[in-house]
Design an enzyme around this catalytic site. Structure first.
Site, short mmCIF file in Angstrom:
data_model
loop_
_atom_site.label_atom_id
_atom_site.label_comp_id
_atom_site.label_asym_id
_atom_site.label_seq_id
_atom_site.Cartn_x
_atom_site.Cartn_y
_atom_site.Cartn_z
N HIS A 1 0.85 -1.20 0.00
CA HIS A 1 0.00 0.00 0.00
C HIS A 1 0.88 1.25 0.00
O HIS A 1 2.04 1.21 0.46
CB HIS A 1 -0.88 0.01 1.26
CG HIS A 1 -2.00 -0.96 1.23
ND1 HIS A 1 -3.21 -0.70 1.82
CD2 HIS A 1 -2.12 -2.20 0.69
CE1 HIS A 1 -4.03 -1.73 1.65
NE2 HIS A 1 -3.37 -2.66 0.98
N GLU B 1 0.88 3.90 1.86
CA GLU B 1 1.34 4.32 3.19
C GLU B 1 2.51 3.46 3.67
O GLU B 1 3.49 3.98 4.22
CB GLU B 1 0.20 4.22 4.22
CG GLU B 1 -0.99 5.10 3.92
CD GLU B 1 -2.09 4.38 3.14
OE1 GLU B 1 -3.27 4.72 3.37
OE2 GLU B 1 -1.78 3.49 2.31
N CYS C 1 -6.65 2.20 5.35
CA CYS C 1 -7.33 0.98 5.78
C CYS C 1 -6.85 0.60 7.18
O CYS C 1 -6.01 1.29 7.78
CB CYS C 1 -7.01 -0.16 4.79
SG CYS C 1 -5.29 -0.72 4.88
N CYS D 1 -2.93 -0.08 7.31
CA CYS D 1 -2.13 1.14 7.24
C CYS D 1 -2.33 2.01 8.48
O CYS D 1 -1.38 2.62 8.98
CB CYS D 1 -2.44 1.90 5.96
SG CYS D 1 -1.89 0.98 4.49
#
Length: 159
Positions: A54, A56, A84, A87
């Site tokens: 992801h 992040e 999410c 993260c």
């Protein structure tokens, strides 16, 4: 005149455009420390074939390497889409004190939409959150991406 938050969110949007250019969901992130970007990331799950790739997490990895520490205590993270649960947990674990979010994620957001894992009083760290910075631009890149994806899938189906 643009604010500091808008300046760095525009940098996160540049990362989101990189994701879109390689067919990834266009989410971008930057981490700022003392007026400099020390970590950049964009969504690369399909490209890396990795659930953890992801925006992040990619930015945290780079920022931690640059800082030489897993703690990012004086940093601000800018991300185009609300994080999410994975993260959000990483943001808390990295001790990032401030998060700036572009647009909200009503289907998977864990910074206020579904849950708020960033401000659980029982955790040893809470995050200050600023919402909806350049919300329209951050939302538009996602909307356009998914509209184009649905159109491509429909065209492939018709072949």
């Amino acid at each position: 005149m643009q604010t500091i938050d808008e300046k760095y969110m525009r940098e996160a949007l540049k990362q989101a455009h990189k994701a879109a250019a390689i067919g990834e969901v266009p989410i971008g992130c930057v981490i700022e420390y003392q007026g400099k970007i020390i970590g950049r990331g964009y969504n690369r799950r399909k490209t890396d074939k990795n659930t953890l790739s992801h925006a992040e997490l990619n930015a945290i990895r780079k920022a931690s390497k640059k800082m030489g520490d897993w703690r990012l205590e004086e940093c601000t993270m800018y991300v185009t889409l609300e994080p999410c649960q994975m993260c959000s947990g990483a943001i808390v674990q990295a001790r990032i004190p401030r998060l700036v979010i572009g647009c909200m994620n009503p289907k998977a957001g864990c910074a206020g939409s579904i849950l708020n894992l960033l401000q659980v009083p029982e955790f040893n760290h809470q995050v200050d959150i600023t919402y909806r910075v350049l919300e329209e631009e951050c939302s538009r890149i996602l909307t356009d991406f998914f509209k184009d994806l649905r159109l491509r899938l429909k065209q492939e189906e018709e072949k």
